[in-house]
Design a protein around this motif. Structure first.
Motif, mmCIF file in Angstrom:
data_model
loop_
_atom_site.group_PDB
_atom_site.id
_atom_site.type_symbol
_atom_site.label_atom_id
_atom_site.label_comp_id
_atom_site.label_asym_id
_atom_site.label_seq_id
_atom_site.Cartn_x
_atom_site.Cartn_y
_atom_site.Cartn_z
ATOM 1 N N PHE A 165 0.828 -1.198 0.000
ATOM 2 C CA PHE A 165 0.000 0.000 0.000
ATOM 3 C C PHE A 165 0.869 1.257 0.000
ATOM 4 O O PHE A 165 0.551 2.234 -0.698
ATOM 5 C CB PHE A 165 -0.924 -0.008 1.216
ATOM 6 N N MET A 166 1.945 1.246 0.752
ATOM 7 C CA MET A 166 2.854 2.395 0.774
ATOM 8 C C MET A 166 3.399 2.668 -0.635
ATOM 9 O O MET A 166 3.505 3.819 -1.068
ATOM 10 C CB MET A 166 4.018 2.141 1.737
ATOM 11 N N THR A 167 3.720 1.588 -1.334
ATOM 12 C CA THR A 167 4.219 1.743 -2.710
ATOM 13 C C THR A 167 3.146 2.346 -3.611
ATOM 14 O O THR A 167 3.431 3.211 -4.456
ATOM 15 C CB THR A 167 4.661 0.379 -3.267
ATOM 16 N N GLN A 168 1.878 1.902 -3.419
ATOM 17 C CA GLN A 168 0.790 2.382 -4.265
ATOM 18 C C GLN A 168 0.529 3.876 -4.091
ATOM 19 O O GLN A 168 0.081 4.550 -5.032
ATOM 20 C CB GLN A 168 -0.498 1.600 -3.977
ATOM 21 N N ILE A 169 0.820 4.418 -2.914
ATOM 22 C CA ILE A 169 0.565 5.854 -2.697
ATOM 23 C C ILE A 169 1.801 6.706 -2.968
ATOM 24 O O ILE A 169 1.822 7.896 -2.654
ATOM 25 C CB ILE A 169 0.027 6.122 -1.276
ATOM 26 N N GLY A 170 2.835 6.075 -3.535
ATOM 27 C CA GLY A 170 3.977 6.841 -4.018
ATOM 28 C C GLY A 170 5.224 6.827 -3.165
ATOM 29 O O GLY A 170 6.207 7.511 -3.489
ATOM 30 N N ILE A 171 5.243 6.071 -2.077
ATOM 31 C CA ILE A 171 6.453 5.986 -1.251
ATOM 32 C C ILE A 171 7.445 5.037 -1.926
ATOM 33 O O ILE A 171 7.053 3.947 -2.347
ATOM 34 C CB ILE A 171 6.096 5.520 0.174
ATOM 35 N N PRO A 172 8.709 5.424 -2.054
ATOM 36 C CA PRO A 172 9.685 4.612 -2.805
ATOM 37 C C PRO A 172 9.792 3.187 -2.291
ATOM 38 O O PRO A 172 9.840 2.941 -1.085
ATOM 39 C CB PRO A 172 10.999 5.373 -2.601
ATOM 40 N N ASN A 173 9.852 2.257 -3.264
ATOM 41 C CA ASN A 173 9.941 0.837 -2.948
ATOM 42 C C ASN A 173 11.332 0.270 -3.210
ATOM 43 O O ASN A 173 11.542 -0.933 -3.082
ATOM 44 C CB ASN A 173 8.894 0.057 -3.759
ATOM 45 N N THR A 174 12.251 1.116 -3.602
ATOM 46 C CA THR A 174 13.636 0.704 -3.800
ATOM 47 C C THR A 174 14.552 1.676 -3.070
ATOM 48 O O THR A 174 14.145 2.782 -2.712
ATOM 49 C CB THR A 174 14.012 0.669 -5.295
ATOM 50 N N ALA A 175 15.775 1.243 -2.866
ATOM 51 C CA ALA A 175 16.766 2.088 -2.198
ATOM 52 C C ALA A 175 18.150 1.633 -2.646
ATOM 53 O O ALA A 175 18.286 0.685 -3.432
ATOM 54 C CB ALA A 175 16.627 1.983 -0.680
ATOM 55 N N GLU A 176 19.165 2.318 -2.156
ATOM 56 C CA GLU A 176 20.526 1.913 -2.465
ATOM 57 C C GLU A 176 20.779 0.501 -1.940
ATOM 58 O O GLU A 176 20.139 0.066 -0.986
ATOM 59 C CB GLU A 176 21.521 2.883 -1.818
ATOM 60 N N PRO A 177 21.706 -0.244 -2.549
ATOM 61 C CA PRO A 177 22.034 -1.586 -2.037
ATOM 62 C C PRO A 177 22.374 -1.539 -0.548
ATOM 63 O O PRO A 177 23.112 -0.664 -0.097
ATOM 64 C CB PRO A 177 23.254 -1.985 -2.877
ATOM 65 N N GLY A 178 21.797 -2.454 0.205
ATOM 66 C CA GLY A 178 22.052 -2.507 1.638
ATOM 67 C C GLY A 178 21.184 -1.594 2.469
ATOM 68 O O GLY A 178 21.368 -1.502 3.684
ATOM 69 N N VAL A 179 20.226 -0.901 1.840
ATOM 70 C CA VAL A 179 19.328 0.020 2.556
ATOM 71 C C VAL A 179 17.888 -0.456 2.379
ATOM 72 O O VAL A 179 17.453 -0.751 1.267
ATOM 73 C CB VAL A 179 19.474 1.470 2.043
ATOM 74 N N VAL A 180 17.139 -0.524 3.461
ATOM 75 C CA VAL A 180 15.746 -0.952 3.418
ATOM 76 C C VAL A 180 14.895 0.161 2.809
ATOM 77 O O VAL A 180 15.021 1.331 3.200
ATOM 78 C CB VAL A 180 15.242 -1.293 4.835
ATOM 79 N N PRO A 181 14.016 -0.151 1.839
ATOM 80 C CA PRO A 181 13.200 0.884 1.194
ATOM 81 C C PRO A 181 12.285 1.617 2.175
ATOM 82 O O PRO A 181 11.869 1.067 3.203
ATOM 83 C CB PRO A 181 12.371 0.090 0.164
ATOM 84 N N ASP A 182 11.942 2.864 1.810
ATOM 85 C CA ASP A 182 11.071 3.679 2.662
ATOM 86 C C ASP A 182 9.691 3.057 2.837
ATOM 87 O O ASP A 182 9.038 3.258 3.865
ATOM 88 C CB ASP A 182 10.924 5.086 2.067
ATOM 89 N N SER A 183 9.216 2.321 1.820
ATOM 90 C CA SER A 183 7.888 1.700 1.938
ATOM 91 C C SER A 183 7.828 0.756 3.130
ATOM 92 O O SER A 183 6.811 0.687 3.837
ATOM 93 C CB SER A 183 7.542 0.948 0.644
ATOM 94 N N VAL A 184 8.913 0.042 3.376
ATOM 95 C CA VAL A 184 8.970 -0.880 4.516
ATOM 96 C C VAL A 184 9.092 -0.097 5.827
ATOM 97 O O VAL A 184 8.442 -0.424 6.830
ATOM 98 C CB VAL A 184 10.134 -1.868 4.356
ATOM 99 N N LYS A 185 9.889 0.976 5.812
ATOM 100 C CA LYS A 185 10.060 1.782 7.023
ATOM 101 C C LYS A 185 8.729 2.406 7.453
ATOM 102 O O LYS A 185 8.373 2.402 8.644
ATOM 103 C CB LYS A 185 11.103 2.869 6.785
ATOM 104 N N PHE A 186 7.973 2.950 6.489
ATOM 105 C CA PHE A 186 6.685 3.550 6.812
ATOM 106 C C PHE A 186 5.716 2.494 7.344
ATOM 107 O O PHE A 186 4.950 2.743 8.284
ATOM 108 C CB PHE A 186 6.090 4.231 5.576
ATOM 109 N N ALA A 187 5.747 1.296 6.752
ATOM 110 C CA ALA A 187 4.858 0.216 7.189
ATOM 111 C C ALA A 187 5.139 -0.168 8.635
ATOM 112 O O ALA A 187 4.209 -0.345 9.447
ATOM 113 C CB ALA A 187 5.019 -0.993 6.272
ATOM 114 N N PHE A 188 6.404 -0.270 8.990
ATOM 115 C CA PHE A 188 6.765 -0.639 10.359
ATOM 116 C C PHE A 188 6.388 0.472 11.347
ATOM 117 O O PHE A 188 5.990 0.188 12.481
ATOM 118 C CB PHE A 188 8.259 -0.955 10.445
#
Length: 444
Positions: A165-188
Motif C-alpha cells: 500500500f505504501m508503494t501504491q501511494i507513491g512511497i519509494p519501494n527501492t533504495a541503495e544496495p544494503g538500505v531498506v526501502p522507505d515503503s517498509v520503514k513507513f509500514a513498520f
C-alpha cells in the motif's frame, strides 16, 4: 483438573474488547514474519543463513513466556489487575523495537531488533491467552479464542499489505544496495502505532476478576517468593503437565515448524521460483517481495473469514475441536504444497487461502483444548509453558532443521521449503488422532 467457580457469560463486545490488543500484537508478528527475511536479504544475508538469523526470537520466547505466565499468575493490583500490567510493559518495548527494526544498517542490528521485538511481543501475548481462560466459562472458550483469531486475521491481512500500500501511494519501494526501502520503514512505523494503541484500548476497556480467596492468594504468593522458588515451581509444572498438553505439543511442533519455514523462506522461495527475481536491490525483486506480502495477507484475510464462521458456529452449537483442527491443518498443508505446482502468480492467493484456514485453527483450537485441561489457578504459567511447543520447533528449524530436511527429502531448490512446510502441517493434522479426551476435544 481443579473445579473453578462458575463465571458469567460475556457478550461479543466484551470478548472483542478484551482481545482487541491482539490486533497490534499481530501487526508486529505479521510485519516481522512477512518482511524481516526481506530486510535480512537486503542487508546481504544468503538464503541458507536466514533461519539462523531468526533463532534469537524463539530462544527468547522459550525463556520469557513461562516466566511471564508464572509471575502474572501471582500478580494482582486493585486497579490494573493481573494480566494488564504485562500488556502495557510489552507494548512499550514492542513499539520501540518495531519502529527501529527497518533502520538497521547491518545484519547483527537487524537480528538484534528481531530478538528485542519478539521478546517484547511475548511479554504481552501469553497474558492475552490466559485472560480468555481467566474470564470465560468453558462453554465460551472456543468462541473466545476464535474472536481472538478473528482480530489476528484482520491484523495479518492489513499489516502484510502495508508495504504494498505504501508503494501504491507513491512511497519509494527501492533504495541503495544494503538500505531498506522507505515503503517498509513507513509500514513498520504504522505497525508500531497500531500495536501500542490497540493494546492500550484493551487495558482501558477490560477489567479482571480478583482472586476468589484473597488471603489464600497472598499466602501462596508469599510462599513462592524468590527466583529459585519460581524456577523450581516452573519446572515442577513442566514435569506435571497434563497428558493432553503433551499430545497437543506434538501437534504444535509440526504446526509451528511449518509456519516458521514459511516466515523464513516464503520471500526468497516465491520471488525466485515464481517471479524469477533474485537481485535484492532491483525493482523486480522489491515489487515481487511486496507481492509476497500481499499473498501472505491473503492467509490473514481468510483466517479472519474462517474465524467469523467458527465464531458463528461456536456461539450456536458445540463443536468437535479436534476434528475441526485436524481438517484445517490438512487444508493448510495442501496449500503449501500446491505453491510448487502453480503456473500463474495469482494462484498463490488460492494457496494461501488454504493456509489461512490452518492459521485460524492453530490460533484457537489448541488453546481452547488446553484451557479445558489445566488448573485455572495456573492458567498463566501453563499458557507460557505451552509456548515451549511453539518455540522448540522454531529453534529446531533455525539450527538446520529446515535446510537439512528440505534438501534431503526434496531437492536443492529453495521452493521445496514450501513443500516441507506443507508436509509438516499434514503430519500435525494426523497427530490430532493422539488426543482422545472428550472433555477437551468438545466444548463444555
Amino acid at each position: 483438573m481443579q473445579e473453578e467457580k462458575a463465571k458469567p457469560k460475556l457478550s461479543f463486545w466484551q470478548i472483542w474488547n478484551m482481545s482487541f490488543g491482539f490486533l497490534g500484537i499481530q501487526f508486529g508478528f505479521a510485519l516481522q514474519g512477512g518482511f524481516m527475511s526481506r530486510i535480512f536479504q537486503t542487508l546481504g544475508a544468503e538464503k541458507d543463513t536466514i533461519p539462523m538469523l531468526w533463532i534469537a526470537a524463539p530462544l527468547t520466547g522459550l525463556l520469557v513466556q513461562p516466566i511471564v505466565g508464572y509471575i502474572s499468575d501471582r500478580t494482582w493490583h486493585p486497579k490494573f489487575g493481573r494480566r494488564r500490567p504485562f500488556f502495557l510493559f510489552g507494548a512499550i518495548l514492542s513499539t520501540i523495537a518495531l519502529f527501529f527494526a527497518p533502520y538497521s544498517s547491518a545484519l547483527w542490528m537487524a537480528a538484534g531488533s528481531l530478538w528485542i521485538l519478539d521478546a517484547s511481543i511475548n511479554i504481552s501475548m501469553e497474558p492475552f491467552r490466559a485472560l480468555v481462560a481467566d474470564k470465560l466459562p468453558d462453554s465460551q472458550r472456543s468462541f473466545g479464542f476464535v474472536v481472538q483469531t478473528l482480530i489476528i486475521g484482520i491484523g495479518t491481512w492489513v499489516a502484510s499489505n502495508l508495504p504494498w500500500f505504501m508503494t501504491q501511494i507513491g512511497i519509494p519501494n527501492t533504495a541503495e544496495p544494503g538500505v531498506v526501502p522507505d515503503s517498509v520503514k513507513f509500514a513498520f512505523a504504522i505497525g508500531a502505532l497500531v500495536l501500542f494503541s490497540s493494546i492500550l484500548y484493551t487495558i482501558l476497556t477490560t477489567d479482571e476478576y480478583p482472586p476468589e480467596d484473597m488471603d489464600l492468594f497472598q499466602k501462596e504468593k508469599e510462599e513462592s517468593k524468590g527466583f529459585f522458588n519460581g524456577v523450581k515451581e516452573i519446572f515442577k509444572n513442566i514435569a506435571g503437565m497434563p497428558e493432553v498438553m503433551l499430545k497437543l505439543g506434538v501437534v504444535q511442533f509440526f504446526s509451528w515448524f511449518a509456519f516458521f519455514t514459511m516466515w523464513s523462506f516464503a520471500t526468497p522461495a516465491i520471488t525466485e521460483h515464481v517471479f524469477k527475481a533474485t537481485d535484492t536491490s532491483s525493482l523486480a525483486y522489491n515489487n515481487a517481495a511486496d507481492s509476497v506480502g500481499n499473498y501472505l495477507g491473503t492467509y490473514g484475510l481468510v483466517s479472519m473469514i474462517f474465524a467469523l464462521i467458527l465464531a458463528f458456529v461456536t456461539s450456536k452449537v458445540k463443536i468437535n475441536r479436534k476434528l475441526v483442527h485436524m481438517l484445517s491443518l490438512f487444508a493448510g498443508g495442501s496449500g503449501f504444497i500446491l505453491i510448487y505446482f502453480i503456473s500463474e502468480p495469482w494462484m498463490l492467493h488460492l494457496c494461501f487461502a488454504l493456509v489461512g484456514i490452518a492459521w485460524a485453527s492453530i490460533l484457537s483450537m489448541p488453546y481452547a483444548m488446553l484451557s479445558s485441561s489445566v488448573n485455572p489457578k495456573q492458567m498463566g504459567v501453563y499458557m507460557g509453558i505451552f509456548n515451549m511447543f511453539i518455540v522448540i520447533p522454531q529453534i529446531v528449524a533455525a539450527v538446520g532443521g529446515i535446510n537439512f530436511t528440505y534438501k534431503f527429502l526434496f531437492g536443492e531448490e529453495v521452493i521445496f521449503t514450501m513443500v516441507l512446510a506443507g508436509t509438516s502441517l499434514i503430519l500435525a493434522g494426523l497427530a490430532n488422532l493422539l488426543i482422545t479426551n472428550k472433555q477437551v476435544t468438545h466444548d463444555g
